[in-house]
Design an enzyme around this catalytic site. Structure first.
Site, PDB file in Angstrom:
ATOM      1  N   SER A 178       0.857  -1.193   0.000  1.00  0.00           N
ATOM      2  CA  SER A 178       0.000   0.000   0.000  1.00  0.00           C
ATOM      3  C   SER A 178       0.885   1.231   0.000  1.00  0.00           C
ATOM      4  O   SER A 178       2.045   1.188   0.406  1.00  0.00           O
ATOM      5  CB  SER A 178      -0.881   0.000   1.258  1.00  0.00           C
ATOM      6  OG  SER A 178      -1.456   1.276   1.488  1.00  0.00           O
ATOM      7  N   TYR A 216      -2.205  -1.734   9.928  1.00  0.00           N
ATOM      8  CA  TYR A 216      -2.087  -1.703   8.475  1.00  0.00           C
ATOM      9  C   TYR A 216      -0.724  -1.148   8.060  1.00  0.00           C
ATOM     10  O   TYR A 216      -0.046  -1.704   7.182  1.00  0.00           O
ATOM     11  CB  TYR A 216      -3.215  -0.842   7.908  1.00  0.00           C
ATOM     12  CG  TYR A 216      -3.327  -0.818   6.405  1.00  0.00           C
ATOM     13  CD1 TYR A 216      -4.079  -1.778   5.733  1.00  0.00           C
ATOM     14  CD2 TYR A 216      -2.711   0.176   5.649  1.00  0.00           C
ATOM     15  CE1 TYR A 216      -4.210  -1.746   4.351  1.00  0.00           C
ATOM     16  CE2 TYR A 216      -2.825   0.211   4.277  1.00  0.00           C
ATOM     17  CZ  TYR A 216      -3.578  -0.746   3.630  1.00  0.00           C
ATOM     18  OH  TYR A 216      -3.700  -0.717   2.258  1.00  0.00           O
TER      19      TYR A 216
END
Length: 253
Positions: free
Chosen positions: A142, A165
């Protein structure tokens, strides 16, 4: 550009996994689609226009946090050319704000996602050592595995950028490099794709704030990400190894 290749898509029941599966078929690949929830995966694939009886699609149930399940799948394979891990395992409390995340939840979510990714990567490497077939592994990181979160885009929304995350996605980039270096063979490639934000009907306030950091696109459509993955799986990227391709329309500039 993938005609005749067989690609494993783990997490094929998700937004990216199902879209990628359709894109692979359109490029002439044979696809082994795997997910922990087979009925949901089948539904998502049908939504992508993939016929349940498609001759180039093989469907399997796969829990990446079940060592026996992963071992059994890879032991049964002898003609695989590449794999993409689109899975996103997490517990029910995932997504809490930083101050509210317990150590137990942090550890569990890192274990579920990063731990299962490690197992998948390890099995891909073992498969290559056994088969000696050229192999391309693509992990999905990401933009927030690359840079610190822009927390202002979440102002006046119920959203946040989970700390787990950030830890997981940044680690995935390094694990991909580690694996490429460890195997040390041009025929085995381990790379990452790091997308910017993917549109999924987020609050309008967030979408507007996010767009200000891009060059005009704003949140990406899921199909904006698949091209880079297809490139890494294909022979057009033969000597691209240990790299991270960022697809974010300038969000990280």
């Amino acid at each position: 550009m993938l005609k005749g290749k067989k690609i494993l898509v783990a997490g094929a029941g998700g937004l990216l996994g199902s879209t990628l599966s359709a894109a692979l078929l359109a490029q002439g690949a044979k696809v082994l689609v795997a997910d922990i929830k087979l009925p949901l995966m089948n539904e998502r694939l049908e939504q992508q226009g993939i016929d349940p009886r498609h001759a180039d699609v093989t469907r399997v149930t796969l829990d990446l946090n079940d060592v026996a399940s992963v071992d059994a799948l890879f032991a049964s394979l002898d003609d695989l050319d590449g794999a993409v891990n689109c899975t996103y395992p997490r517990n029910k409390r995932y997504g809490a704000r930083f101050e509210s995340v317990t150590l137990a939840d942090f550890n569990e979510n890192v274990s579920l996602h990063l731990g299962s990714s490690f197992l998948f990567m390890q099995q891909c490497a073992k498969y290559f050592e056994r088969s000696r077939r050229p192999f391309s592994l693509v992990n999905i990181s990401s933009i927030y595995g690359v840079l610190a979160p822009r927390f202002d885009v979440y102002d006046d929304t119920p959203m946040t950028m989970p700390v787990e995350y950030a830890a997981i996605k940044s680690a995935l980039i390094h694990l991909s490099k580690y694996l490429a270096s460890y195997v040390g063979n041009s025929d085995f490639r381990s790379n990452c794709v790091s997308p910017g934000g993917i549109f999924d009907h987020q609050p309008e306030r967030f979408l507007e704030a996010y767009k200000q950091y891009t060059l005009g696109k704003g949140m990406l459509d899921i199909k904006d990400v698949t091209g880079s993955i297809l490139f890494l799986l294909s022979d057009h990227s033969t000597y691209v190894n240990g790299q991270n391709i960022i697809v974010d329309d300038g969000f990280s500039l």
